[in-house]
Design an enzyme around this catalytic site. Structure first.
Site, PDB file in Angstrom:
ATOM      1  N   GLU A 110      -5.123  -0.326   3.360  1.00 48.46           N
ATOM      2  CA  GLU A 110      -4.605  -0.499   2.004  1.00 48.46           C
ATOM      3  C   GLU A 110      -5.663  -0.902   0.983  1.00 48.46           C
ATOM      4  OE1 GLU A 110      -1.013  -2.809   1.840  1.00 48.46           O
ATOM      5  OE2 GLU A 110      -0.018  -1.546   3.329  1.00 48.46           O
ATOM      6  N   GLU A 133      13.474  -9.062  11.799  1.00 47.67           N
ATOM      7  CA  GLU A 133      12.059  -8.909  11.463  1.00 47.67           C
ATOM      8  C   GLU A 133      11.369 -10.268  11.320  1.00 47.67           C
ATOM      9  OE1 GLU A 133       9.045  -6.999   8.136  1.00 47.67           O
ATOM     10  OE2 GLU A 133      11.119  -7.392   7.575  1.00 47.67           O
ATOM     11  N   GLU A 152      -0.378   8.744   4.469  1.00 51.22           N
ATOM     12  CA  GLU A 152      -0.101   9.885   3.589  1.00 51.22           C
ATOM     13  C   GLU A 152       0.991   9.614   2.567  1.00 51.22           C
ATOM     14  OE1 GLU A 152       0.845  13.337   5.855  1.00 51.22           O
ATOM     15  OE2 GLU A 152      -1.170  13.533   6.687  1.00 51.22           O
TER      16      GLU A 152
END
Length: 196
Positions: A110, A133, A152
């Site tokens: 990133e 989570e 992508e």
């Protein structure tokens, strides 16, 4: 890796709160999320239903430059229909993946940066009402710049803020992402305790 904390069922602590799973069904099985509907027995013996999301877990990292600036990413988040200001983060790729390996990968993808030092800040349960989570949050220092290489389907702009600027954006609501707010607050506390 961070040590997991669990409810100590053996000692009977909070036993009057525990729900027992009776059955479970898969409602939706996607690439990221797996929606479940469980039938549970409540502490009073009644039956209830719990819809929840099974998530592989994630890692996040707040990168700190040698000048003390924090690196953030700006990206569009479809569920809330807005561009957010967040720390780099991503899901664990495989069950059992070391969260630190995930943090390293996400930092590189990133932002393009690599880090010499990672400090574990916390393990955060993101949405306890409907998901399992957990996200592992780290600080990264000793940064070396490289080339950003997001997935992508990721479109990300990188920016830096001072700690004061980040705190102001948390107060104003511009930084509203829970993992990022948590990371900045814990990093500031860590830095204060180290006299930085």
């Amino acid at each position: 890796m961070a040590k997991d904390w669990e409810l100590d069922k053996n000692m009977g602590k909070d036993a009057d709160l525990i729900e027992e799973k009776v059955s479970s069904e898969d409602v939706f099985d996607g690439n990221l999320l797996h929606v479940k509907k469980d039938t549970v027995r409540l502490p009073n013996g009644n039956i209830a239903y719990r819809e929840w999301i099974k998530h592989p877990g994630a890692s996040a990292v707040v990168p700190v430059t040698p000048e003390g600036r924090l690196i953030f990413v700006r990206q569009y988040r479809y569920p809330i229909q807005q561009v957010t200001l967040e720390i780099p983060a991503g899901k664990l790729d495989a069950e059992g993946e070391d969260p630190l390996d995930c943090a390293r990968r996400e930092l590189s993808e990133e932002t393009g940066y690599q880090a010499e030092k990672y400090t574990f800040l916390t393990k955060l349960a993101t949405t306890v009402g409907f998901s399992n989570e957990f996200i592992y949050i780290y600080a990264a220092e000793g940064l070396t710049a490289g080339r950003q290489h997001p997935d992508e389907d990721e479109f990300i702009n990188v920016c830096t803020l001072t700690m004061d600027e980040a705190m102001a954006k948390i107060r104003s609501g511009e930084i509203c992402d829970a993992k990022s707010v948590t990371a900045v607050l814990l990093l500031r506390d860590l830095q204060d305790s180290q006299g930085r």
